[in-house]
Design a protein around this motif. Sequence first.
Motif, PDB file in Angstrom:
ATOM      1  N   GLY A  18      71.247  30.544 -31.723  1.00 41.74           N
ATOM      2  CA  GLY A  18      70.461  30.854 -32.911  1.00 41.74           C
ATOM      3  C   GLY A  18      69.394  31.899 -32.650  1.00 41.74           C
ATOM      4  N   GLU A  19      69.638  32.759 -31.658  1.00 49.86           N
ATOM      5  CA  GLU A  19      68.699  33.831 -31.345  1.00 49.86           C
ATOM      6  C   GLU A  19      69.244  35.147 -31.883  1.00 49.86           C
ATOM      7  OE1 GLU A  19      67.141  32.141 -27.059  1.00 49.86           O
ATOM      8  OE2 GLU A  19      69.033  33.253 -27.130  1.00 49.86           O
ATOM      9  N   LEU A  20      68.321  35.992 -32.326  1.00 48.78           N
ATOM     10  CA  LEU A  20      68.691  37.304 -32.844  1.00 48.78           C
ATOM     11  C   LEU A  20      68.412  38.356 -31.788  1.00 48.78           C
ATOM     12  CD1 LEU A  20      69.513  39.267 -35.129  1.00 48.78           C
ATOM     13  CD2 LEU A  20      67.123  39.196 -35.902  1.00 48.78           C
ATOM     14  N   GLY A  21      69.411  39.180 -31.519  1.00 47.22           N
ATOM     15  CA  GLY A  21      69.256  40.303 -30.606  1.00 47.22           C
ATOM     16  C   GLY A  21      69.554  41.594 -31.330  1.00 47.22           C
TER      17      GLY A  21
ATOM     18  N   GLU B  43      68.956  29.181 -40.235  1.00 48.12           N
ATOM     19  CA  GLU B  43      67.792  29.892 -40.761  1.00 48.12           C
ATOM     20  C   GLU B  43      67.732  31.327 -40.221  1.00 48.12           C
ATOM     21  OE1 GLU B  43      64.526  26.354 -41.490  1.00 48.12           O
ATOM     22  OE2 GLU B  43      64.966  26.943 -39.425  1.00 48.12           O
ATOM     23  N   VAL B  44      68.077  31.500 -38.949  1.00 54.04           N
ATOM     24  CA  VAL B  44      68.086  32.846 -38.361  1.00 54.04           C
ATOM     25  C   VAL B  44      69.174  33.687 -39.027  1.00 54.04           C
ATOM     26  CG1 VAL B  44      68.425  34.175 -36.235  1.00 54.04           C
ATOM     27  CG2 VAL B  44      67.111  32.039 -36.183  1.00 54.04           C
ATOM     28  N   ILE B  45      70.332  33.095 -39.264  1.00 56.33           N
ATOM     29  CA  ILE B  45      71.421  33.809 -39.951  1.00 56.33           C
ATOM     30  C   ILE B  45      70.979  34.205 -41.356  1.00 56.33           C
ATOM     31  CG2 ILE B  45      73.750  33.565 -40.922  1.00 56.33           C
ATOM     32  CD1 ILE B  45      74.373  31.788 -38.429  1.00 56.33           C
ATOM     33  N   GLN B  46      70.283  33.309 -42.044  1.00 57.94           N
ATOM     34  CA  GLN B  46      69.795  33.620 -43.389  1.00 57.94           C
ATOM     35  C   GLN B  46      68.807  34.785 -43.355  1.00 57.94           C
ATOM     36  OE1 GLN B  46      67.996  30.333 -45.477  1.00 57.94           O
ATOM     37  NE2 GLN B  46      67.694  31.526 -47.339  1.00 57.94           N
ATOM     38  N   ILE B  47      67.946  34.821 -42.352  1.00 56.05           N
ATOM     39  CA  ILE B  47      67.000  35.928 -42.211  1.00 56.05           C
ATOM     40  C   ILE B  47      67.756  37.231 -41.999  1.00 56.05           C
ATOM     41  CG2 ILE B  47      65.259  36.924 -40.660  1.00 56.05           C
ATOM     42  CD1 ILE B  47      64.216  33.980 -40.350  1.00 56.05           C
ATOM     43  N   LEU B  48      68.744  37.217 -41.092  1.00 54.80           N
ATOM     44  CA  LEU B  48      69.554  38.421 -40.865  1.00 54.80           C
ATOM     45  C   LEU B  48      70.225  38.853 -42.167  1.00 54.80           C
ATOM     46  CD1 LEU B  48      70.731  40.565 -38.949  1.00 54.80           C
ATOM     47  CD2 LEU B  48      72.620  38.980 -38.517  1.00 54.80           C
TER      48      LEU B  48
END
Length: 108
Positions: A44-47, A5-10
């Motif tokens: 699965g964290e975005l930096g 889901e985080v990858i999809q947001i990115l």
Amino acid sequence: MTREEVIQILDEVVAKNPNFERKGKTMPYTSANGHMFSQVNKAGELGIRLSKTDTEDFDANYGANPFLSYGATMREYVLIPQNLLQDKDLIGTWLQKGYEHVMSLPPK
């Protein structure tokens, strides 16, 4: 929120800005001028990599926690808190600031 889901947001945020191109199959990231400026880690964290001034602004508004990748603290990166991940416009704003920061650095 899952890593996917985080990858999809990115991916959605990157698709809205012609300055950005999502790279990396297993470790998604963005880069410009030879410098990486965002990454999704194994957890699965975005930096997002920011200038010192932008990091201070981010910290004042949201709290700038360190971003870890492969067990190492990534210098100049802030961890995007889970509660901000749904705000794609806000992420896009900070990603643009990260892009501008790396474009101000000498090219690699």
